[in-house]
Scaffold this motif. Structure first.
Motif, PDB file in Angstrom:
ATOM      1  N   LEU A  40       0.837  -1.202   0.000  1.00 35.01           N
ATOM      2  CA  LEU A  40       0.000   0.000   0.000  1.00 35.01           C
ATOM      3  C   LEU A  40       0.873   1.253   0.000  1.00 35.01           C
ATOM      4  N   SER A 124      -6.320   6.388   1.692  1.00 35.47           N
ATOM      5  CA  SER A 124      -5.219   6.647   2.625  1.00 35.47           C
ATOM      6  C   SER A 124      -4.567   7.998   2.361  1.00 35.47           C
ATOM      7  N   SER A 127      -6.666  10.599   4.120  1.00 34.04           N
ATOM      8  CA  SER A 127      -6.402  10.621   5.570  1.00 34.04           C
ATOM      9  C   SER A 127      -5.059  11.293   5.853  1.00 34.04           C
ATOM     10  N   GLN A 131      -3.921  14.313   8.330  1.00 36.68           N
ATOM     11  CA  GLN A 131      -2.920  14.029   9.359  1.00 36.68           C
ATOM     12  C   GLN A 131      -1.798  15.078   9.310  1.00 36.68           C
TER      13      GLN A 131
ATOM     14  N   THR B 154      -4.924   9.491  11.788  1.00 35.62           N
ATOM     15  CA  THR B 154      -3.958   8.400  11.865  1.00 35.62           C
ATOM     16  C   THR B 154      -4.670   7.049  11.963  1.00 35.62           C
ATOM     17  N   SER B 156      -7.446   6.292  10.742  1.00 33.72           N
ATOM     18  CA  SER B 156      -8.162   5.986   9.508  1.00 33.72           C
ATOM     19  C   SER B 156      -7.238   5.567   8.372  1.00 33.72           C
ATOM     20  N   GLY B 157      -6.012   6.036   8.389  1.00 37.45           N
ATOM     21  CA  GLY B 157      -5.159   5.967   7.211  1.00 37.45           C
ATOM     22  C   GLY B 157      -4.389   4.671   7.024  1.00 37.45           C
ATOM     23  N   SER B 158      -3.279   4.779   6.319  1.00 40.70           N
ATOM     24  CA  SER B 158      -2.524   3.604   5.884  1.00 40.70           C
ATOM     25  C   SER B 158      -1.869   2.868   7.046  1.00 40.70           C
ATOM     26  N   ARG B 159      -1.723   3.526   8.186  1.00 41.96           N
ATOM     27  CA  ARG B 159      -1.177   2.831   9.348  1.00 41.96           C
ATOM     28  C   ARG B 159      -2.269   2.551  10.366  1.00 41.96           C
ATOM     29  N   ALA B 162      -7.308   1.771   6.966  1.00 48.06           N
ATOM     30  CA  ALA B 162      -7.090   1.459   5.542  1.00 48.06           C
ATOM     31  C   ALA B 162      -5.905   0.511   5.381  1.00 48.06           C
TER      32      ALA B 162
END
Lengths: 303, 303
Positions: A40, A124, A127, A131, B154, B156-159, B162
């Motif tokens: 990702l 992402s 988001s 962030q 944070t 919600s995102g890639s880490r 998602a």
């Protein structure tokens, strides 16, 4: 107002040095590709890095220049706006939307990876934009910073960019009037461009309402001009020059300024928007130089 | 710690009155369906309203209860978390992800509308979540409010969420270990549940680090318990009871706690997580009553 014939070398140096530094910064701000989930993160970097003229970030930097804003702060809002833009391209290219295979001279995200990954990449990136806006100080006043985040959220959502795309969906195969087309573009492309200008300026000391309104008028004009130029380029350029599929609007039976007005009238409209953008800046004088040059840059790209 | 056999009537009244007031609030906070673009706004409302047990909002309200937080503030963070959750369901159900046709007893968004609209619904719900968190005052300290928004971005995102979905994608057809499955769920479902608890609590007067760490441990345990219970329900219930397609994890060859551990051991694991969640709350005493009851609620739903 005469139409500019070329961009000064001083502007070109300013733009390319900002583009290059901004690219380095994006490299740092995006999750590193060795952090899980690696695929990702690699796809997010693939979709954002090494691409585009970074028009929105440059507008933010030019607006920051107007008010002498801290360049680190401006680079964060520029990155947030660019991440929102990048996510919208990734989702827009997906098979259920425009189904496009080429973007910035590379295979689109869902082609290089897969549809599900492209979906999550866009999600992402959105988001991450928010962030970034919360993990860096962007204003000496935290209440002002909250207002800046609100501006980007509103510009991105159903009454901004995503709403414009929804209107775009329903426009396929329909005869729109010029005002209807303008309404769509003021949302689809315009909202984010206006946000880039206002956010760049808000990284500096607070502007009065009159000055913000002037900047917003500038942003509205260059946002629309940008779209008109895009339509002209799409109708005239070839795919290799464009780095994305050319002529796709006509092929998809999408209304454009060129199909509604013809190429000459569309070019005339862009020139008028350009003049209006410069007029909006007139009272600012010399500090607005980069914003003026950005208006020229947007008008002159490729035609 | 013995396993609770039933939920008290007092809790049930508390939960249902909060659910009902929260539904009214969502009605107000979502864009009205007569505002352009109407179809997008209708689809956003379709995807969020009248659905689900609102577990995340209830957790936020219970955490707000712990610290005596202003209930209007808590309802905004609860709405933001629920909008993120709802967007993830809309995108998750799309053909390029889980390709599911039923959710909360209704056709999924892309079935009722279309894929492109579902994509934009998810995107717009995410923007709206961040918009809500900036247009309402959530803390007396704007710096604290920025930290709250960062927490949700944070999570919600890639880490966070998602990222968990990305790991989920790569897990299909693979044999995962229990720790790997836990890593996935701590992101996919856990991050948002933890955020709901912490954000609800942060609407009140500032908690110390030790207290926040306890709450976070509680959030982590109920988040995982929630997922384990979900896996058990998915393996045991039928589609009508569940309101979504039952048994789909096994059909899609997705690893679950049930496939890895068996039903009995999965139930045992949920009970242990439940106990750990209650232990984390022990020092808070009576003010943590609603949080304790929410742990029971999560464990007891449907089995």
């Amino acid at each position: 107002m005469t139409r500019p014939k070329m961009l000064g070398i001083d502007f070109q140096i300013w733009a390319s040095s900002h583009q290059s530094r901004f690219e380095d910064q994006l490299q740092q701000l995006l999750p590193q590709p060795d952090i899980a989930p690696q695929r990702l993160h690699a796809a997010m970097r693939y979709s954002v890095l090494d691409g585009g003229k970074r028009v929105r970030p440059l507008l933010a930097f030019a607006a920051g220049d107007l008010v002498g804003a801290d360049s680190m702060r401006v680079s964060i809002v520029a990155a947030a706006v660019e991440l929102i833009h990048a996510y919208s391209l990734v989702h827009d290219d997906m098979p259920c939307m425009d189904n496009d295979v080429l973007r910035r001279g590379k295979p689109t995200c869902h082609v290089e990876y897969d549809d599900a990954t492209a979906l999550l990449v866009g999600d992402s990136l959105q988001s991450l934009a928010f962030q970034l806006l919360t993990e860096h100080q962007l204003s000496n006043d935290a209440v002002q910073q909250l207002a800046m985040i609100k501006l980007l959220a509103t510009a991105s959502g159903s009454r901004g960019m995503a709403g414009g795309q929804a209107i775009d969906l329903t426009s396929v195969g329909n005869q729109l009037s010029v005002p209807e087309l303008e309404f769509m573009h003021i949302h689809k492309t315009g909202a984010l461009i206006r946000a880039a200008v206002l956010l760049g300026a808000q990284c500096g000391s607070a502007l009065g309402e009159v000055e913000l309104a002037r900047l917003d008028r500038y942003g509205k004009c260059v946002g629309l001009a940008f779209q008109v130029v895009d339509d002209v380029l799409d109708s005239e350029a070839d795919t290799v020059t464009l780095g994305k599929t050319a002529g796709k609007d006509a092929k998809q039976d999408k209304p454009t300024y060129v199909t509604l007005l013809g190429v000459q009238a569309a070019k005339q409209m862009a020139a008028e928007l350009h003049s209006e953008a410069l007029e909006a800046l007139a009272e600012f004088g010399e500090p607005a130089r980069r914003l003026c040059e950005m208006a020229n840059f947007i008008l002159l790209r490729k035609f």
